[in-house]
Design an enzyme around this catalytic site. Structure first.
Site, PDB file in Angstrom:
ATOM      1  CG  ASP A  95      -2.083   0.828   1.186  1.00  0.00           C
ATOM      2  OD1 ASP A  95      -2.035   1.849   0.485  1.00  0.00           O
ATOM      3  OD2 ASP A  95      -3.088   0.481   1.838  1.00  0.00           O
ATOM      4  CG  ASP A 196      -3.955   6.178   0.685  1.00  0.00           C
ATOM      5  OD1 ASP A 196      -4.846   5.399   1.063  1.00  0.00           O
ATOM      6  OD2 ASP A 196      -3.783   7.309   1.168  1.00  0.00           O
ATOM      7  CD  GLU A 247      -8.518   4.964  -1.025  1.00  0.00           C
ATOM      8  OE1 GLU A 247      -9.335   4.769  -0.124  1.00  0.00           O
ATOM      9  OE2 GLU A 247      -7.495   5.656  -0.860  1.00  0.00           O
ATOM     10  CG  HIS A 321      -8.285   0.048   5.649  1.00  0.00           C
ATOM     11  ND1 HIS A 321      -8.206  -0.160   4.293  1.00  0.00           N
ATOM     12  CD2 HIS A 321      -7.799   1.292   5.859  1.00  0.00           C
ATOM     13  CE1 HIS A 321      -7.681   0.901   3.719  1.00  0.00           C
ATOM     14  NE2 HIS A 321      -7.421   1.805   4.643  1.00  0.00           N
ATOM     15  CG  ASP A 322     -10.494   3.603   4.729  1.00  0.00           C
ATOM     16  OD1 ASP A 322      -9.833   3.660   5.782  1.00  0.00           O
ATOM     17  OD2 ASP A 322     -10.013   3.850   3.605  1.00  0.00           O
TER      18      ASP A 322
HETATM   19  O1  TEU Z   1      -8.646   6.579   2.367  1.00  0.00           O
HETATM   20  C1  TEU Z   1      -9.114   7.603   1.577  1.00  0.00           C
HETATM   21  C2  TEU Z   1     -10.501   8.032   1.734  1.00  0.00           C
HETATM   22  O2  TEU Z   1     -10.861   9.093   1.274  1.00  0.00           O
HETATM   23  C3  TEU Z   1     -11.505   7.249   2.429  1.00  0.00           C
HETATM   24  O3  TEU Z   1     -11.677   5.967   2.231  1.00  0.00           O
HETATM   25  C4  TEU Z   1     -11.635   7.765   3.792  1.00  0.00           C
HETATM   26  O4  TEU Z   1     -11.169   6.902   4.762  1.00  0.00           O
HETATM   27  C5  TEU Z   1     -13.082   8.015   4.004  1.00  0.00           C
HETATM   28  O5  TEU Z   1     -13.595   8.642   2.894  1.00  0.00           O
HETATM   29  C6  TEU Z   1     -13.282   8.906   5.147  1.00  0.00           C
HETATM   30  O6  TEU Z   1     -14.647   9.191   5.222  1.00  0.00           O
HETATM   31  C7  TEU Z   1      -7.298   6.278   2.323  1.00  0.00           C
HETATM   32  C8  TEU Z   1      -6.983   5.155   3.268  1.00  0.00           C
HETATM   33  O7  TEU Z   1      -7.639   4.004   2.840  1.00  0.00           O
HETATM   34  C9  TEU Z   1      -7.348   5.585   4.643  1.00  0.00           C
HETATM   35  O8  TEU Z   1      -7.206   4.555   5.577  1.00  0.00           O
HETATM   36  C10 TEU Z   1      -6.470   6.757   4.996  1.00  0.00           C
HETATM   37  O9  TEU Z   1      -6.849   7.277   6.229  1.00  0.00           O
HETATM   38  C11 TEU Z   1      -6.566   7.869   3.956  1.00  0.00           C
HETATM   39  O10 TEU Z   1      -6.479   7.386   2.626  1.00  0.00           O
HETATM   40  C12 TEU Z   1      -5.425   8.837   4.115  1.00  0.00           C
HETATM   41  O11 TEU Z   1      -4.218   8.244   3.722  1.00  0.00           O
END
Ligand code: TEU
Length: 553
Positions: A95, A196, A247, A321-322
């Site tokens: 990642d 990411d 992503e 994970h989000d």
């Molecule tokens: O996530 C990006 C992102 O915009 C979302 O999935 C976010 O967690 C969600 O919209 C919030 O409401 C990525 C990663 O997957 C996440 O874990 C990180 O916190 C984020 O980027 C920052 O690096």
């Protein structure tokens, strides 16, 4: 490995398996579970960041892209993991967080000391005339996206936490550094990358967004395709075996046609998130709203059919994970827990694209059991709790919203067994274990042929055995049906029909296909009632039907 036939398993290292009793998962823990993962049948492991990091955002704030955070282990541990995974035919996917670094990264520290070379690695701007931040953009985690630095009388941009300053991709030296990092890990034997929020690296203009939080100013920006092509050419594109997934936060589908089209040489596939807003109120995440099934279905099928028309490839997922756990969101936590967990797996795994399973999803793990603010670890959740209460919401109402929407729901320790701390750790876990581990755990599910785990194994095998799953066209069935998510995959005369009852009530579904020529490949119920084109579905029932080409005429 053919990415169309592959299934990826996502690991959040912090919560996967702890071999040292520190309460935090580690790389050796992942190695110790390779047999389990091989048994499940997955081809790649996407490992969320394990690089040196102050952990403000659990590793998505990287301090050093070349070293392993000691809490997760050593470079030797990583090499051992890569070697042992490869022996089992499993590739590692790393990642890469390149939209921003940690504020503790040496580049940012030099920038803050006024070193002009490194200042240009980040985005520093003067405030507005008359005062205030340069633009009205909001951080994804709440509050302004700009942080004031008195020494410079300037602000720096952070689309995420204040401790995650955005990199300046307009600077070719930044891009060269990023490409170097990717090549370093390729040399370590890594087989894939997840990038990411990669569609946010090209910013359009540093201007106010008249009707929003800034999203259109930094999403799918003007140079994004150029940047991705360069990254591809300079790093992973040098090895045609490497698979990549971007992503794409708040992306437009038109942009994804290009990101994920093999002829464009950008990425193998994309994650989009529009379907994950089915229980938001419009764009609003921090409210309680019912699931909009018809909206979900429409978005899913529109991405399915239009990406296919453009020859572009989707990454398929419902959990990560989000995201709160899908079985808690769209399924049932009690009476039909098992049925709904299996149905949701069926719904997305057999679509056109590469499926991503998030750790514990294959066990039907549910949302965390969080009662107080102190149970939460996630920076986004904690920030938004304060924002909600400052707006006048009572703490208990704010907690109710967190319970539903917090990212921590997905991050509770993996439930390995019915032993103490769910067999995750000998020590006190960094986050509260879900008390339902005595019922929902890997050990119990491995022994039970009817478990969610064994069902996922079968789903994965279907993709390997049936070309129609990996390569077939996709066609929605009964788009207007308000209860059922159904579709057909077809390849030549071969046809696969997937019918999923999205609700916990019986329902008779009627389609346009004559199902009498089909055989049942998989289902979450032992018995079925199918006659001609009608199926009597039980609560959360999923049926996968198959018809071979020859039998057609
Ligand atoms: O996530 C990006 C992102 O915009 C979302 O999935 C976010 O967690 C969600 O919209 C919030 O409401 C990525 C990663 O997957 C996440 O874990 C990180 O916190 C984020 O980027 C920052 O690096």
């Amino acid at each position: 490995m053919d990415y169309k036939k592959s299934v990826v398993y996502e690991i959040y290292p912090k919560s996967f398996c702890d071999t040292k009793g520190t309460g935090v998962g580690d790389l050796k823990g992942i190695t110790s579970k390779l047999d389990y993962l091989q048994n499940l049948g997955v081809d790649y492991l996407w490992l969320c960041p394990f690089f040196v990091s102050p952990q403000v955002d659990n590793g998505y704030d990287v301090e050093d892209y070349y070293s392993i955070d000691p809490r997760y282990g050593t470079m030797e541990d990583f090499e051992e993991l890569a070697r042992k995974a490869e022996k089992r035919g499993i590739g590692l996917m790393l990642d890469m967080v390149f939209n921003h670094t940690s504020d503790r990264h040496i580049w940012f520290r030099k920038a803050l000391k006024g070193d002009p070379y490194y200042k240009n690695f980040y985005i520093f701007k003067k405030g507005k005339e008359g005062g205030g931040a340069p633009t009205n953009w909001q951080s994804r985690f709440g509050g302004s996206a700009w942080e004031y630095v008195p020494e410079f009388d300037e602000y720096y941009l952070h689309l995420y936490a204040m401790q995650q300053p955005d990199l300046n991709w307009e600077n070719p030296d930044v891009r060269a550094e990023v490409e170097k990092v990717v090549r370093f890990w390729m040399e370590k034997g890594v087989k894939g990358f997840r990038f990411d929020v990669i569609n946010q690296v090209s910013k359009k203009a540093y201007e106010d967004d008249p009707d929003g939080d800034g999203t259109p100013m930094f999403t799918d920006g003007p140079r994004i395709h150029e940047f991705l092509k360069e990254l591809n050419e300079q790093s992973f594109g040098r090895d045609p075996e490497i698979i990549t997934v971007g992503e794409m936060a708040a992306t437009k589908m038109e942009s994804c046609f290009r990101y994920a089209n093999p002829e464009e040489h950008e990425l193998t596939m994309v994650f989009s998130f529009h379907h994950m807003r089915a229980d938001f109120a419009g764009d609003q995440k921090w409210v309680l709203a019912p699931v909009d099934f018809m909206g979900f279905k429409k978005i899913m099928f529109s991405w399915q059919t239009k990406m296919a028309e453009h020859g572009s490839w989707n990454a398929l997922f419902l959990d990560n994970h989000d995201q709160p756990r899908i079985v808690s969101r769209f399924g049932s936590e009690d009476e039909y827990w098992k049925e709904s967990a299996k149905m949701l797996g069926t719904l997305y795994q057999l679509l056109r694209g590469t499926p991503f399973i998030y750790q514990g999803e294959e066990l039907g793990m549910t949302n965390g059991d969080f009662k107080e603010l102190s149970d939460y670890r996630d920076v986004e959740s904690i920030n938004n709790f304060h924002i909600l209460t400052e707006k006048g919401l009572s703490p208990s109402d704010a907690l109710r919203i967190l319970q539903k929407h917090s990212r921590d729901n997905a991050r509770t320790p993996m439930q390995w067994s019915s032993e103490k701390h769910a067999g995750f750790s000998q020590g006190e876990p960094w986050m509260k274990v879900n008390p339902n581990y005595e019922r929902i755990n890997a050990q119990a599910e491995l022994l039970d042929e009817d478990s969610v785990f064994h069902y996922y194994r079968q789903l994965i095998q279907l993709r390997k055995q049936y070309e129609v799953v990996s390569d077939g066209d996709v066609r929605p069935l009964g788009l207007e049906d308000e209860r059922v998510f159904a579709f057909e995959r077809s390849l030549g005369e071969e046809s696969l029909v997937v019918i999923c009852n999205f609700y916990g009530r019986d329902y008779t579904w009627k389609g346009e296909l004559d199902l009498s020529q089909y055989q049942i490949l998989l289902s979450n119920y032992p018995e079925h009632e199918i006659l001609d084109n009608a199926v009597w579905l039980k609560p959360f029932e999923a049926v996968v039907l198959y018809r071979k080409g020859e039998q057609d005429e």
